[in-house]
Design a protein around this motif. Structure first.
Motif, mmCIF file in Angstrom:
data_model
loop_
_atom_site.group_PDB
_atom_site.id
_atom_site.type_symbol
_atom_site.label_atom_id
_atom_site.label_comp_id
_atom_site.label_asym_id
_atom_site.label_seq_id
_atom_site.Cartn_x
_atom_site.Cartn_y
_atom_site.Cartn_z
ATOM 1 N N THR A 62 35.379 4.249 -17.051
ATOM 2 C CA THR A 62 33.969 3.906 -16.884
ATOM 3 C C THR A 62 33.176 5.106 -16.399
ATOM 4 N N PRO A 63 32.083 5.449 -17.071
ATOM 5 C CA PRO A 63 31.186 6.476 -16.523
ATOM 6 C C PRO A 63 30.535 5.951 -15.248
ATOM 7 N N LEU A 85 33.814 10.178 -14.382
ATOM 8 C CA LEU A 85 34.485 9.017 -14.963
ATOM 9 C C LEU A 85 35.410 8.415 -13.930
ATOM 10 N N GLN A 86 35.459 7.085 -13.907
ATOM 11 C CA GLN A 86 36.417 6.362 -13.076
ATOM 12 C C GLN A 86 37.477 5.799 -14.009
ATOM 13 N N ILE A 87 38.742 6.059 -13.702
ATOM 14 C CA ILE A 87 39.865 5.571 -14.505
ATOM 15 C C ILE A 87 40.650 4.612 -13.627
ATOM 16 N N THR A 119 41.627 8.159 -6.160
ATOM 17 C CA THR A 119 40.628 7.559 -5.273
ATOM 18 C C THR A 119 41.033 6.194 -4.727
ATOM 19 N N GLY A 120 42.137 5.634 -5.240
ATOM 20 C CA GLY A 120 42.552 4.351 -4.699
ATOM 21 C C GLY A 120 43.919 3.910 -5.170
ATOM 22 N N VAL A 129 45.198 1.121 -9.240
ATOM 23 C CA VAL A 129 45.271 2.554 -8.953
ATOM 24 C C VAL A 129 44.070 3.166 -9.663
ATOM 25 N N THR A 130 43.293 3.959 -8.917
ATOM 26 C CA THR A 130 42.046 4.495 -9.445
ATOM 27 C C THR A 130 42.015 6.010 -9.313
ATOM 28 N N PHE A 131 41.550 6.656 -10.380
ATOM 29 C CA PHE A 131 41.332 8.101 -10.397
ATOM 30 C C PHE A 131 39.861 8.356 -10.688
#
Length: 173
Positions: free
Chosen positions: A74-75, A96-98, A133-134, A140-142
């Motif tokens: 997601t942008p 971007l969030q992955i 980031t999480g 799990v977030t990048f």
């Protein structure tokens, strides 16, 4: 009223005693099997993130164990750490969030299995930085930072399992 409370207390106490009794009778192998298995709520472990530059694109690869989960890219206007909401210190004009789900970057005991960078500045034509980031409750977030709005494509690879994002740029050869 007192009679109802007494029955409730007796029922709770009986349940606790029954549970305690069953755990005492369980074979020793039952308790060790839980410690060696992948996280109970997630079958996918996120173990690494790496990147590389190519003549017409930059690539980000997220290494996985136990299959490829659902992934959303997601942008976003800025990057924040999950849970705290604190800003991620990556310079960029576009982000971007992955997010991978269900997935974990830790084992059942809470120990990290992720061996990649937590926060890394990168000097590629398009990709300028990444951050873990999480890692919380099956997500799990990048975050990825860019100098300009990236054109990207995503796909998965197997044997071993990986999630890949390519970011296009002009030919640099």
């Amino acid at each position: 009223m007192i009679h109802r409370r007494f029955r409730r207390i007796v029922a709770l106490t009986s349940g606790l005693l029954l549970t305690a009794g069953l755990s005492l009778v369980a074979p020793p192998s039952a308790s060790t099997a839980v410690a060696t298995r992948a996280p109970a709520q997630t079958g996918t472990l996120v173990v690494n993130a790496r990147w590389g530059g190519h003549s017409t694109y930059d690539r980000l690869v997220i290494d996985l164990q136990g299959g490829v989960p659902s992934v959303t890219v997601t942008p976003v206007t800025h990057l924040v750490y999950d849970g705290s909401g604190k800003p991620v210190p990556l310079a960029g004009k576009s982000f971007l969030q992955i997010r991978l789900h269900p997935a974990a970057a830790h084992d059942d005991a809470g120990h990290s299995v992720y061996e990649g960078p937590k926060l890394q500045k990168i000097y590629l034509p398009q990709l300028k930085g990444i951050a873990l980031t999480g890692d919380f409750e099956g997500y799990v977030t990048f975050g990825a930072a860019f100098a300009t709005n990236p054109y990207y494509r995503t796909f998965t690879l197997h044997s071993p399992d990986r999630f890949v994002v390519d970011f296009a740029h002009g030919n640099r050869c």
